[in-house]
Design an enzyme around this catalytic site. Sequence first.
Site, PDB file in Angstrom:
ATOM      1  N   TYR A   7     -22.844  -3.430 -18.988  1.00  0.00           N
ATOM      2  CA  TYR A   7     -24.487  -2.855 -18.413  1.00  0.00           C
ATOM      3  C   TYR A   7     -24.983  -3.301 -18.413  1.00  0.00           C
ATOM      4  O   TYR A   7     -25.367  -3.116 -20.163  1.00  0.00           O
ATOM      5  CB  TYR A   7     -24.096  -1.188 -17.919  1.00  0.00           C
ATOM      6  CG  TYR A   7     -23.502  -0.882 -16.753  1.00  0.00           C
ATOM      7  CD1 TYR A   7     -22.268  -1.599 -16.196  1.00  0.00           C
ATOM      8  CD2 TYR A   7     -23.906   0.810 -16.340  1.00  0.00           C
ATOM      9  CE1 TYR A   7     -21.336  -0.709 -15.562  1.00  0.00           C
ATOM     10  CE2 TYR A   7     -22.984   1.533 -15.509  1.00  0.00           C
ATOM     11  CZ  TYR A   7     -20.836   0.942 -14.691  1.00  0.00           C
ATOM     12  OH  TYR A   7     -20.828   0.942 -14.702  1.00  0.00           O
ATOM     13  N   HIS A  33     -28.366  -2.808 -15.183  1.00  0.00           N
ATOM     14  CA  HIS A  33     -28.578  -1.673 -14.858  1.00  0.00           C
ATOM     15  C   HIS A  33     -30.134  -1.236 -14.715  1.00  0.00           C
ATOM     16  O   HIS A  33     -30.317  -0.363 -14.841  1.00  0.00           O
ATOM     17  CB  HIS A  33     -27.652  -0.689 -15.487  1.00  0.00           C
ATOM     18  CG  HIS A  33     -27.452   0.618 -14.920  1.00  0.00           C
ATOM     19  ND1 HIS A  33     -27.921   1.275 -15.971  1.00  0.00           N
ATOM     20  CD2 HIS A  33     -27.113   1.146 -14.183  1.00  0.00           C
ATOM     21  CE1 HIS A  33     -27.719   3.051 -15.553  1.00  0.00           C
ATOM     22  NE2 HIS A  33     -27.180   2.392 -14.329  1.00  0.00           N
ATOM     23  N   ARG A  61     -23.384  10.674 -18.454  1.00  0.00           N
ATOM     24  CA  ARG A  61     -21.953  10.073 -18.078  1.00  0.00           C
ATOM     25  C   ARG A  61     -22.066   8.699 -19.447  1.00  0.00           C
ATOM     26  O   ARG A  61     -22.237   8.359 -20.796  1.00  0.00           O
ATOM     27  CB  ARG A  61     -21.848   8.894 -17.584  1.00  0.00           C
ATOM     28  CG  ARG A  61     -21.477   9.105 -15.588  1.00  0.00           C
ATOM     29  CD  ARG A  61     -21.653   7.667 -15.051  1.00  0.00           C
ATOM     30  NE  ARG A  61     -22.170   7.894 -13.592  1.00  0.00           N
ATOM     31  CZ  ARG A  61     -21.847   7.780 -12.586  1.00  0.00           C
ATOM     32  NH1 ARG A  61     -20.314   8.951 -13.007  1.00  0.00           N
ATOM     33  NH2 ARG A  61     -22.302   8.326 -11.787  1.00  0.00           N
ATOM     34  N   ARG A  99     -30.964  -5.059  -8.335  1.00  0.00           N
ATOM     35  CA  ARG A  99     -29.343  -5.218  -7.306  1.00  0.00           C
ATOM     36  C   ARG A  99     -28.899  -4.995  -6.374  1.00  0.00           C
ATOM     37  O   ARG A  99     -27.857  -5.537  -5.779  1.00  0.00           O
ATOM     38  CB  ARG A  99     -28.821  -4.942  -9.062  1.00  0.00           C
ATOM     39  CG  ARG A  99     -27.431  -5.321  -8.832  1.00  0.00           C
ATOM     40  CD  ARG A  99     -26.941  -4.236  -9.517  1.00  0.00           C
ATOM     41  NE  ARG A  99     -26.242  -3.418  -9.115  1.00  0.00           N
ATOM     42  CZ  ARG A  99     -25.770  -1.976 -10.044  1.00  0.00           C
ATOM     43  NH1 ARG A  99     -27.247  -1.344 -10.735  1.00  0.00           N
ATOM     44  NH2 ARG A  99     -25.738  -1.003  -9.080  1.00  0.00           N
ATOM     45  N   HIS A 109     -31.383  13.301 -14.707  1.00  0.00           N
ATOM     46  CA  HIS A 109     -30.047  11.478 -14.727  1.00  0.00           C
ATOM     47  C   HIS A 109     -31.003  10.807 -16.044  1.00  0.00           C
ATOM     48  O   HIS A 109     -30.951  10.245 -17.074  1.00  0.00           O
ATOM     49  CB  HIS A 109     -30.251  11.046 -13.444  1.00  0.00           C
ATOM     50  CG  HIS A 109     -30.138   9.748 -12.985  1.00  0.00           C
ATOM     51  ND1 HIS A 109     -31.057   8.486 -13.769  1.00  0.00           N
ATOM     52  CD2 HIS A 109     -28.369   9.469 -13.122  1.00  0.00           C
ATOM     53  CE1 HIS A 109     -29.938   7.461 -13.130  1.00  0.00           C
ATOM     54  NE2 HIS A 109     -28.598   8.254 -12.958  1.00  0.00           N
TER      55      HIS A 109
END
Length: 721
Positions: A500, A624, A407, A596, A467
């Site tokens: 984050y 994160h 992203r 989290r 990822h």
Amino acid sequence: MDTATNHTSDINLKAHQYYFNRELSWLEFNYRVLYEALDSRTPLLERLKFSAIFCSNLDEFFMVRIAGLKQQEEVGVTQLTPDGRTPTQQLKDISDRLRPLVAQQDQNFEYTLKNQLVAHGIYLIHYVDLNQEQRTYLQDYFQDHIFPVLTPLAVDPSHPFPYISNLSLNLAVVVRDPDTDKELFARVKVPNVLPRFIELPKELKQQQNEKPSIWTGVPLEQIIAHNLEALFPGMIIQECHPFRVTRNADLEVEEDEADDLLLAIEQELRKRRVGKSAVRLEIHASTPENIKHRLMQDLGLEDMDVYEVEGLLGHKDLFYFMSLPCPDLKDPHWNAVIPPWVKHIYYLRKENQNEDIPDGTDIFSVIRKQDMLVHHPYQSFSATVQEFITEAAYDPNVQAIKMTLYRTSGDSPIVKALIAAAENGKQVVALVELKARFDEENNIHWARQLEQAGVHVVYGLVGLKTHTKTVLIVRQEEDEIRRYVHIGTGNYNPKTAKLYTDLGLFSCREELGADLTDLFNFLTGYSRQKSYNKLLVAPVNMRQRMIEKIRREANHCREGASGRIVAKMNALVDPEMIETLYEASQAGVQIDLIIRGICCLRPGIEGVSESIRVISIIGRFLEHSRIFYFHNGGQEEVYIGSADWMTRNLSRRVEAVTPVEDPAIMKELQEIMGIMLSDNRQAWELMPDGSYVQRRPEDDKYEQSTHNTLMKMALKSVRME
């Protein structure tokens, strides 16, 4: 010891009672988000923000998770989850747990937050409470700015029920024809091209004790609802009720059948916009039963899919109020610090506008001396990660840049740097993950731009999302080629790097460079690399290696030594990992988990998980980063990387976790986890029954907030230089 071993060996660690439901655990996470909106210690506008985040999170939950469960139910899936539920049971239990949370959010905003906003000069007024001057202004505003955009859609035998787009706010309107005395039904979409909240001009704002208002306004849908005569001239408006629809928005791409993944995903995005089945209807509690049932019937929904509120629909639009000039109602502003080791390089490059930088004053010369760790948003992303890639783009000694883009932001400087590198004649490879959920369109846009600039764009492996967060830079230095790496926990996104918490390791260790070379060959070519020097790579070896490390701690305990694990991640779902942790706990390993979001492991069960503690940190930043610590009989190991302990991360995604070998960085990571474990402000502790209890400072103790502590430490580090 033998008796305890015999006792614990009789326990079936796969039994349903030892696992929490994934979806219900996520709801508990979202409740912790909502609690920030309920907590009077949170600044007022931040409370609105958290209410908006709660709503936005729920939207995605329905679009993906609820939609998936409904699809399973439709095709008759009866397979039980690890906690022993069918899809139908999960849908019912989710509904039962979620309704009181939605009501709590609704009432908190309507009866608490709105009153507190008034006390600070912020008035969100209901249209019926406007005075005549304000109404006249809004009637004129409606005619000039709103009316031209609206399209009323009749619903009758010649006009079928219109398509209601995903997450759209609408008005269900009933009018009566005075000529026939017949009631007619219509739908008016509240246009999302206009602001959700319309501000009144200065001279018409509310005043209290002669103190002028900071902001006075009205929800857009109320302005439309009270001016419907303009849309239905000659008709008598009988009633009008707002409603909001959520649809299945997950992508379904058969990669084996897709010759061009880019085009296939573009087609699926068009389908998403055109729409799939509805999964939720939100309505006002005052909506009559006949209107409610008509909407349900036309949308193909049942009672379980309908959520009623007394106030505002679509709280995610409350993000709007964060733009108000009220710093005293927000968290103190935070500017990420520039780490001392890169500060002179960053400012030198800014002054020279990417011209040649003298040897010894570049970022590579620093990394050659020792590994470096960055921690966002406490430390600047632009001055470190972005600087690393930008400098590589213009450095004449850099021959190649390879990186993964899962992203990134719409105006990404990272993408611009890659384009500049290609234009400067460097070999540039960007692995763009087109299947990054809800970022697919953005990634397609940048993939095309990169390709046009000459960047080699790769879309990953069939069946696997990429990822991993990695950069490999190949640089010619005198008579040798040296490889520089960045391995991180977060996306290469300057915007989310301010919100984050993420970690990144810079290194030029030869073994890491060789591993990343093999990893990129695995991603771009036909490599079937099965072994890596240092990296733990999913789906190749990460699961096996993590399990081995957990079992090693258990063996230390069985041999009379101590065992210790601290693991920080976003979610713990994978049954095999949970079972392995249970086995370690039975052996006596002390385990602290900082998770989290979703946690399917049940802590504190006698004979199963007595030595496992689970906390969740929720606050102004989104936790994160992933950190894994193993005591290893005193030969401590610390890892950071992109993977959670979820089945999808370990088996269906390409992930990379790196060991941290620099003693100072290892100590720093342990200190970060220690701060979190000592938190008594943002930490929630998971109980054996699945509930979470927020820690509070004892009477004689100071409040210890993870995020505040780390911000103070970051500021102290630059003051000491």
